[in-house]
Motif scaffolding. Structure first.
Motif, PDB file in Angstrom:
ATOM      1  N   PHE A 350      72.204  12.245  13.002  1.00 41.86           N
ATOM      2  CA  PHE A 350      72.451  11.019  13.755  1.00 41.86           C
ATOM      3  C   PHE A 350      71.279  10.952  14.794  1.00 41.86           C
ATOM      4  O   PHE A 350      71.021  12.013  15.440  1.00 41.86           O
ATOM      5  CB  PHE A 350      73.666  11.166  14.589  1.00 41.86           C
ATOM      6  N   VAL A 351      70.690   9.882  14.807  1.00 43.97           N
ATOM      7  CA  VAL A 351      69.530   9.786  15.855  1.00 43.97           C
ATOM      8  C   VAL A 351      69.493   8.621  16.961  1.00 43.97           C
ATOM      9  O   VAL A 351      70.419   7.717  16.634  1.00 43.97           O
ATOM     10  CB  VAL A 351      68.390   9.527  15.197  1.00 43.97           C
ATOM     11  N   ASP A 352      69.110   8.410  17.946  1.00 43.51           N
ATOM     12  CA  ASP A 352      69.270   7.470  18.911  1.00 43.51           C
ATOM     13  C   ASP A 352      68.375   6.263  18.284  1.00 43.51           C
ATOM     14  O   ASP A 352      66.952   6.478  18.575  1.00 43.51           O
ATOM     15  CB  ASP A 352      68.971   8.103  20.306  1.00 43.51           C
ATOM     16  N   ILE A 353      68.823   5.089  18.140  1.00 46.77           N
ATOM     17  CA  ILE A 353      67.937   4.158  17.562  1.00 46.77           C
ATOM     18  C   ILE A 353      66.977   3.675  18.437  1.00 46.77           C
ATOM     19  O   ILE A 353      65.961   3.262  18.036  1.00 46.77           O
ATOM     20  CB  ILE A 353      68.854   2.877  17.134  1.00 46.77           C
ATOM     21  N   ASP A 354      67.357   3.691  19.721  1.00 52.14           N
ATOM     22  CA  ASP A 354      66.333   2.869  20.824  1.00 52.14           C
ATOM     23  C   ASP A 354      65.142   4.149  21.016  1.00 52.14           C
ATOM     24  O   ASP A 354      63.911   3.648  21.481  1.00 52.14           O
ATOM     25  CB  ASP A 354      67.101   3.015  22.364  1.00 52.14           C
ATOM     26  N   LYS A 355      64.958   5.197  20.399  1.00 50.23           N
ATOM     27  CA  LYS A 355      64.133   6.150  20.604  1.00 50.23           C
ATOM     28  C   LYS A 355      62.957   5.926  19.397  1.00 50.23           C
ATOM     29  O   LYS A 355      62.162   6.411  19.411  1.00 50.23           O
ATOM     30  CB  LYS A 355      64.377   7.278  20.677  1.00 50.23           C
ATOM     31  N   LEU A 356      63.534   5.269  18.358  1.00 43.46           N
ATOM     32  CA  LEU A 356      62.631   4.919  17.235  1.00 43.46           C
ATOM     33  C   LEU A 356      61.531   4.041  17.199  1.00 43.46           C
ATOM     34  O   LEU A 356      61.994   2.966  17.973  1.00 43.46           O
ATOM     35  CB  LEU A 356      63.498   4.633  15.997  1.00 43.46           C
ATOM     36  N   LYS A 357      60.576   4.045  16.652  1.00 43.84           N
ATOM     37  CA  LYS A 357      59.362   3.201  16.471  1.00 43.84           C
ATOM     38  C   LYS A 357      59.224   2.928  14.930  1.00 43.84           C
ATOM     39  O   LYS A 357      58.912   3.904  14.200  1.00 43.84           O
ATOM     40  CB  LYS A 357      58.286   3.469  17.381  1.00 43.84           C
TER      41      LYS A 357
END
Length: 436
Positions: A350-357
């Protein structure tokens, strides 16, 4: 001979009864006697003749002879012509190999398109002797000495129990006509030289040579059958199949005194040829590997690992857009917004979507790659060190993919997540990424 032939069919080829048979008919002695016998016994037959165009007008005279015989006896006939020499030159084959490729491909095509059940060829006992001696001259394993099989999938050879003399005497006694191939008289080909010189001498030395040879070949076939049984039993003890790889346990393998023979039996189908190098691989250092055309054999610690050569370019990059829910190449990943669940295995993160580019990038391991291992509180670690800690084999390393965002590692896929993209208390939107 007709009674012996009928009995031979009843005892060994009873499955031919009521079937549609395609007789490979060159016009020579063997094939014409074969056609005569099957016709007398009222089998449902058709003739198939190949004109290889290798003997000028003689080739066309053979074709006409077979056509006339079929017409006179109301037998269906299929005839084709091949530019055999051009085919051989183009594919860099010997003339004999080219002719074999062409005729059998055509025979199988006829079976399929005209609903015939079996291909019947006129190979006889003397052909078996000659094939054995050819293998002896050129060098062969046990399989090469077991002779021409009387049954091989759709190809049946019912005359293998009969000698050339028996067939010739039957033709003379029953007025069976045939065409003589003038190339049979030439010693240009190895088979003819063996037929005219070597076999003649062997028959002079032992008037019962054919019977003795057939008994010997029977024993060789029994020995080969025993080898096949042993090959399967030892394989089950030594080998483990993991996806598209086969892992051979070296410790278990080397307990068998003849382990080199088993390696040969298992690996020959994968077109390896450097057998001494393969046998040396057992005692070599980890990481050494041997290649065939499409496969490789790798020494990895306590195992020999057989695997297909990976055709995917190691430098290839795969881009993943923000709206993609799934990717299928080079591996299968799914992406979906989902509430964080900490109780997951290594195949899900699970990852934080807002940290993705975006776009995200999927690519192979690159030497020197560094990430921040999940749970290490921001400490950097080389991916190569992770591989070492996880005790990955060379193949596992090569088959590992890494998911990036803005040149930062998100996930060493299936192994370890990067700390920088983890779910935190401030996370508003989480994304589940799963290896399918």
């Amino acid at each position: 001979m007709i009674e012996k032939f009928q009995s031979h069919l009843t005892n060994n080829f009873s499955f031919l009864s009521g079937k549609k048979l395609l007789l490979a008919t060159s016009g020579g002695l063997d094939s014409m006697v074969m056609a005569h016998l099957f016709k007398l016994l009222n089998f449902q037959i058709a003739l198939a003749h190949c004109n290889f165009q290798l003997r000028g007008m003689e080739s066309f005279e053979d074709q006409l002879f077979v056509q006339n015989y079929a017409d006179a006896n109301a037998i269906p006939v299929f005839i084709t012509q091949f530019d055999t020499q051009s085919f051989a030159n183009y594919y860099k084959l010997s003339t004999q190999v080219a002719a074999r490729e062409l005729r059998y491909n055509w025979f199988y095509e006829l079976l399929k398109t005209h609903n015939y059940d079996y291909i019947i060829t006129g190979h006889h006992a003397d052909d078996n002797i000659e094939t054995f001696l050819i293998h002896l001259v050129r060098g062969s394993g046990l399989v090469g000495f077991t002779g021409i099989p009387d049954k091989n999938k759709s190809v049946i050879r019912p005359l293998l129990a009969f000698s050339r003399d028996e067939i010739s005497n039957y033709a003379s006694a029953n007025a069976v006509l045939w065409r003589e191939d003038c190339s049979n008289a030439s010693d240009k080909y190895l088979r003819n030289k063996i037929r005219h010189d070597l076999v003649t001498i062997l028959k002079e030395l032992n008037t019962n040579f054919l019977t003795s040879f057939q008994n010997t070949q029977k024993y060789l076939k029994e020995a080969q059958s025993m080898v096949e049984d042993a090959k399967i039993m030892i394989y089950k003890q030594v080998a483990t199949e993991i996806e598209d790889e086969i892992h051979f346990d070296i410790e278990k393998l080397t307990k068998f005194p003849n382990y080199k023979l088993y390696l040969y039996q298992w690996l020959k189908e994968f077109r390896f040829s450097a057998w001494d190098d393969i046998y040396d691989l057992v005692t070599s250092q980890s990481g050494k590997q041997i290649f065939s055309g499409e496969f490789r054999l790798l020494k990895d610690r306590h195992f020999l690992i057989l695997s297909p050569i990976n055709k995917i370019d190691a430098t290839e990059e795969y881009f993943i857009d923000e709206n993609q829910k799934e990717v299928n190449l080079p591996i299968k990943l799914s992406f979906c917004t989902k509430d964080y669940n900490p109780n997951t295995d290594k195949s899900v993160i699970f990852v934080d979507i807002d940290k993705l580019k975006y776009p995200l990038v999927l690519k192979r391991f690159e030497k020197g790659a560094i990430f921040q291992s999940f749970g290490m509180n921001g400490k950097s670690k080389k991916v190569s060190k992770l591989f070492k800690d996880e005790k990955l084999s060379l193949l596992q390393k090569e088959n590992t993919w890494i998911l990036y965002s803005d040149n930062k590692i998100i996930w060493v896929v299936g192994i370890r997540q990067d700390e920088r993209f983890k779910i935190e208390k401030t996370t508003k939107n989480s994304l589940q990424i799963a290896l399918l």
